[in-house]
Design a protein around this motif. Structure first.
Motif, PDB file in Angstrom:
ATOM      1  N   ILE A   1      25.846  73.903  86.196  1.00 36.38           N
ATOM      2  CA  ILE A   1      25.530  74.544  84.751  1.00 36.38           C
ATOM      3  C   ILE A   1      25.007  75.947  85.283  1.00 36.38           C
ATOM      4  CG2 ILE A   1      24.099  74.675  83.012  1.00 36.38           C
ATOM      5  CD1 ILE A   1      26.021  72.464  82.705  1.00 36.38           C
ATOM      6  N   GLU A   2      24.390  76.049  86.446  1.00 35.11           N
ATOM      7  CA  GLU A   2      24.040  77.353  86.820  1.00 35.11           C
ATOM      8  C   GLU A   2      25.261  78.390  87.383  1.00 35.11           C
ATOM      9  OE1 GLU A   2      19.879  76.390  89.004  1.00 35.11           O
ATOM     10  OE2 GLU A   2      21.495  76.104  90.142  1.00 35.11           O
ATOM     11  N   VAL A   3      26.311  77.727  87.964  1.00 33.96           N
ATOM     12  CA  VAL A   3      27.540  78.471  88.215  1.00 33.96           C
ATOM     13  C   VAL A   3      28.117  78.648  87.005  1.00 33.96           C
ATOM     14  CG1 VAL A   3      29.532  78.132  89.611  1.00 33.96           C
ATOM     15  CG2 VAL A   3      27.425  77.326  90.736  1.00 33.96           C
ATOM     16  N   GLU A   4      28.489  77.875  86.004  1.00 35.12           N
ATOM     17  CA  GLU A   4      29.223  77.864  84.861  1.00 35.12           C
ATOM     18  C   GLU A   4      28.575  79.179  83.986  1.00 35.12           C
ATOM     19  OE1 GLU A   4      32.436  77.285  82.492  1.00 35.12           O
ATOM     20  OE2 GLU A   4      32.208  76.509  84.626  1.00 35.12           O
ATOM     21  N   PHE A   5      27.438  78.887  83.769  1.00 36.21           N
ATOM     22  CA  PHE A   5      26.623  79.940  82.734  1.00 36.21           C
ATOM     23  C   PHE A   5      25.846  81.141  83.629  1.00 36.21           C
ATOM     24  CE2 PHE A   5      26.994  75.713  80.664  1.00 36.21           C
ATOM     25  CZ  PHE A   5      27.599  76.164  79.689  1.00 36.21           C
TER      26      PHE A   5
ATOM     27  N   CYS B   1      19.530  80.270  86.099  1.00 37.01           N
ATOM     28  CA  CYS B   1      18.666  79.589  87.363  1.00 37.01           C
ATOM     29  C   CYS B   1      17.451  79.074  86.643  1.00 37.01           C
ATOM     30  CB  CYS B   1      18.475  81.068  87.948  1.00 37.01           C
ATOM     31  SG  CYS B   1      17.049  80.527  89.321  1.00 37.01           S
ATOM     32  N   GLY B   2      17.559  77.645  87.355  1.00 39.36           N
ATOM     33  CA  GLY B   2      16.771  76.622  86.878  1.00 39.36           C
ATOM     34  C   GLY B   2      16.657  76.378  85.372  1.00 39.36           C
ATOM     35  N   LYS B   3      15.401  75.909  85.022  1.00 38.31           N
ATOM     36  CA  LYS B   3      15.206  75.447  83.704  1.00 38.31           C
ATOM     37  C   LYS B   3      15.089  76.489  82.675  1.00 38.31           C
ATOM     38  CE  LYS B   3      11.854  72.261  83.850  1.00 38.31           C
ATOM     39  NZ  LYS B   3      11.768  72.493  85.242  1.00 38.31           N
ATOM     40  N   THR B   4      13.863  77.244  83.290  1.00 37.97           N
ATOM     41  CA  THR B   4      13.469  78.602  82.392  1.00 37.97           C
ATOM     42  C   THR B   4      13.661  79.658  83.287  1.00 37.97           C
ATOM     43  OG1 THR B   4      11.290  78.073  83.478  1.00 37.97           O
ATOM     44  CG2 THR B   4      11.826  77.150  81.198  1.00 37.97           C
TER      45      THR B   4
ATOM     46  N   MET C   1      15.717  68.822  76.595  1.00 36.61           N
ATOM     47  CA  MET C   1      15.855  67.312  77.218  1.00 36.61           C
ATOM     48  C   MET C   1      16.930  67.232  77.863  1.00 36.61           C
ATOM     49  SD  MET C   1      13.136  65.946  76.368  1.00 36.61           S
ATOM     50  CE  MET C   1      12.180  67.455  76.358  1.00 36.61           C
ATOM     51  N   LEU C   2      18.164  67.798  77.528  1.00 42.56           N
ATOM     52  CA  LEU C   2      19.355  67.682  78.258  1.00 42.56           C
ATOM     53  C   LEU C   2      19.245  68.274  79.497  1.00 42.56           C
ATOM     54  CD1 LEU C   2      23.050  67.927  76.980  1.00 42.56           C
ATOM     55  CD2 LEU C   2      22.337  69.550  78.781  1.00 42.56           C
ATOM     56  N   VAL C   3      18.714  69.592  79.536  1.00 36.91           N
ATOM     57  CA  VAL C   3      18.699  70.359  80.745  1.00 36.91           C
ATOM     58  C   VAL C   3      17.581  69.720  81.601  1.00 36.91           C
ATOM     59  CG1 VAL C   3      17.964  72.671  81.769  1.00 36.91           C
ATOM     60  CG2 VAL C   3      19.299  72.396  79.570  1.00 36.91           C
ATOM     61  N   LEU C   4      16.607  69.250  81.060  1.00 38.22           N
ATOM     62  CA  LEU C   4      15.562  68.655  81.960  1.00 38.22           C
ATOM     63  C   LEU C   4      15.953  67.287  82.770  1.00 38.22           C
ATOM     64  CD1 LEU C   4      12.572  68.460  82.963  1.00 38.22           C
ATOM     65  CD2 LEU C   4      11.951  67.146  80.652  1.00 38.22           C
ATOM     66  N   GLN C   5      16.861  66.669  81.933  1.00 35.12           N
ATOM     67  CA  GLN C   5      17.511  65.475  82.663  1.00 35.12           C
ATOM     68  C   GLN C   5      18.407  65.933  83.848  1.00 35.12           C
ATOM     69  OE1 GLN C   5      19.255  62.250  79.624  1.00 35.12           O
ATOM     70  NE2 GLN C   5      18.749  64.076  78.587  1.00 35.12           N
ATOM     71  N   MET C   6      18.963  66.807  83.680  1.00 34.24           N
ATOM     72  CA  MET C   6      19.885  67.488  84.696  1.00 34.24           C
ATOM     73  C   MET C   6      19.247  67.963  85.785  1.00 34.24           C
ATOM     74  SD  MET C   6      23.088  69.170  82.676  1.00 34.24           S
ATOM     75  CE  MET C   6      24.228  69.038  83.809  1.00 34.24           C
ATOM     76  N   TRP C   7      18.269  68.636  85.670  1.00 33.76           N
ATOM     77  CA  TRP C   7      16.907  69.028  86.461  1.00 33.76           C
ATOM     78  C   TRP C   7      16.356  67.868  87.334  1.00 33.76           C
ATOM     79  CZ3 TRP C   7      15.698  73.595  89.037  1.00 33.76           C
ATOM     80  CH2 TRP C   7      14.650  73.408  89.785  1.00 33.76           C
ATOM     81  N   ILE C   8      16.110  66.851  86.707  1.00 35.19           N
ATOM     82  CA  ILE C   8      15.515  65.616  87.373  1.00 35.19           C
ATOM     83  C   ILE C   8      16.652  65.042  88.317  1.00 35.19           C
ATOM     84  CG2 ILE C   8      14.600  63.638  86.999  1.00 35.19           C
ATOM     85  CD1 ILE C   8      13.078  64.585  84.494  1.00 35.19           C
ATOM     86  N   ASN C   9      17.896  64.993  87.840  1.00 33.11           N
ATOM     87  CA  ASN C   9      18.985  64.352  88.450  1.00 33.11           C
ATOM     88  C   ASN C   9      19.445  65.434  89.576  1.00 33.11           C
ATOM     89  OD1 ASN C   9      18.380  62.160  86.866  1.00 33.11           O
ATOM     90  ND2 ASN C   9      20.167  62.711  85.419  1.00 33.11           N
ATOM     91  N   ASN C  10      18.729  66.506  89.650  1.00 33.73           N
ATOM     92  CA  ASN C  10      19.403  67.521  90.530  1.00 33.73           C
ATOM     93  C   ASN C  10      20.721  67.541  90.477  1.00 33.73           C
ATOM     94  OD1 ASN C  10      19.019  69.342  92.692  1.00 33.73           O
ATOM     95  ND2 ASN C  10      19.455  67.894  94.210  1.00 33.73           N
TER      96      ASN C  10
ATOM     97  N   CYS D   1      18.487  78.129  82.538  1.00 30.84           N
ATOM     98  CA  CYS D   1      19.733  77.521  81.900  1.00 30.84           C
ATOM     99  C   CYS D   1      19.419  77.037  80.432  1.00 30.84           C
ATOM    100  CB  CYS D   1      20.095  76.351  82.730  1.00 30.84           C
ATOM    101  SG  CYS D   1      20.879  77.007  84.363  1.00 30.84           S
ATOM    102  N   ILE D   2      18.263  76.920  80.110  1.00 34.00           N
ATOM    103  CA  ILE D   2      17.946  76.278  78.858  1.00 34.00           C
ATOM    104  C   ILE D   2      18.244  77.323  77.714  1.00 34.00           C
ATOM    105  CG2 ILE D   2      16.138  75.851  77.170  1.00 34.00           C
ATOM    106  CD1 ILE D   2      14.512  74.413  79.223  1.00 34.00           C
TER     107      ILE D   2
END
Length: 244
Positions: free
Chosen positions: A136-140, A143-146, A122-131, A174-175
């Motif tokens: 997170i993609e740079v830090e970890f 790529c994307g949610k899945t 749910m946390l990653v999905l919220q960040m995906w919706i909020n663009n 990223c999940i």
């Protein structure tokens, strides 16, 4: 005669030192709580749902717990310098409550793994919706949610972050990466509470052993005085009888 409890003697200096160690440990883990709070503010700001370890009320509970832990250590330091019944009862009461609470928190971190993974999704999905997933993609390096498929099937023209691994093969979503990372936070919370529980239990045993021995010493001291008084009375009685 040697006391049967002489093997559990604890020196006054050691009783003081264990509470100083307790205070130092408490300050270190209080800073650990603030570091987790800083991580939440920087990496996952402004979201509605978080895993348990990143929720605001959990931070407040952890901060209050560590403050009470440090207060208990300070009470122990003052108690080792001047013992009063109020200090001793307060020390034991606060210590026992904190011991049970910190141990329960440590055990609970190893439970409800499926619920934890749900809230991470749910946390990653919220960040995906909020663009706002690019950080997170740079830090970890994800790529994307899945996977990169999230960008290929999305309705709008959304591009991934420059520092992500979306152009590479076997680039995970990223999940998975966020789940692994936040699980280390859960384990940090468990570790902190296990160590706190250990030092609390150790301090309670040390203080109980120390002041139990002090009480035994006082009782033996009074018994020696009473014997001397009885002997003095007997001597005075004999002197009076001889004079008569």
């Amino acid at each position: 005669m040697t006391s049967p409890l002489s093997w559990c003697r604890v020196s006054h200096d050691f009783a003081l030192q264990i509470n100083v160690i307790l205070l130092v440990v408490g300050v270190i883990f209080l800073l650990d709580v603030f570091s987790h709070l800083y991580l939440k503010v920087v990496m996952f700001p402004g979201l509605r749902l978080y895993p348990v370890s990143l929720r605001s009320w959990v931070f407040w509970v952890r901060i209050l717990t560590m403050v009470a832990y440090n207060v208990n250590a300070i009470i122990g330091i003052f108690m080792s310098r001047e013992l009063t019944v109020f200090k001793f009862v307060g020390y034991v009461l606060i210590g026992c409550v904190l011991l049970l609470y910190s141990f329960s928190i440590a055990v609970s971190r190893f439970m409800f793994r499926s619920r934890f993974e749900f809230f991470v999704k749910m946390l990653v999905l919220q960040m995906w919706i909020n663009n706002s997933l690019s950080k997170i993609e740079v830090e970890f390096g994800c790529c994307g949610k899945t996977s990169v498929i999230d960008y290929q099937t999305v309705a709008n023209n959304r591009t991934w972050a420059a520092g992500s691994c979306c152009e590479e093969q076997n680039c995970t979503g990223c999940i998975t990466k966020v789940t692994q990372y936040l699980w280390t936070i859960e384990m940090d919370v468990a570790r902190d509470n296990i160590i706190v529980s250990f030092f609390l239990l150790l301090s309670l045993i040390v203080m109980a052993a120390h002041y139990k021995y002090v009480q035994l010493q006082q009782e033996s001291y009074y018994s020696d005085n009473s014997e001397e008084i009885f002997r003095a009375d007997d001597t005075n009685t004999e002197r009076i009888a001889i004079r008569a």
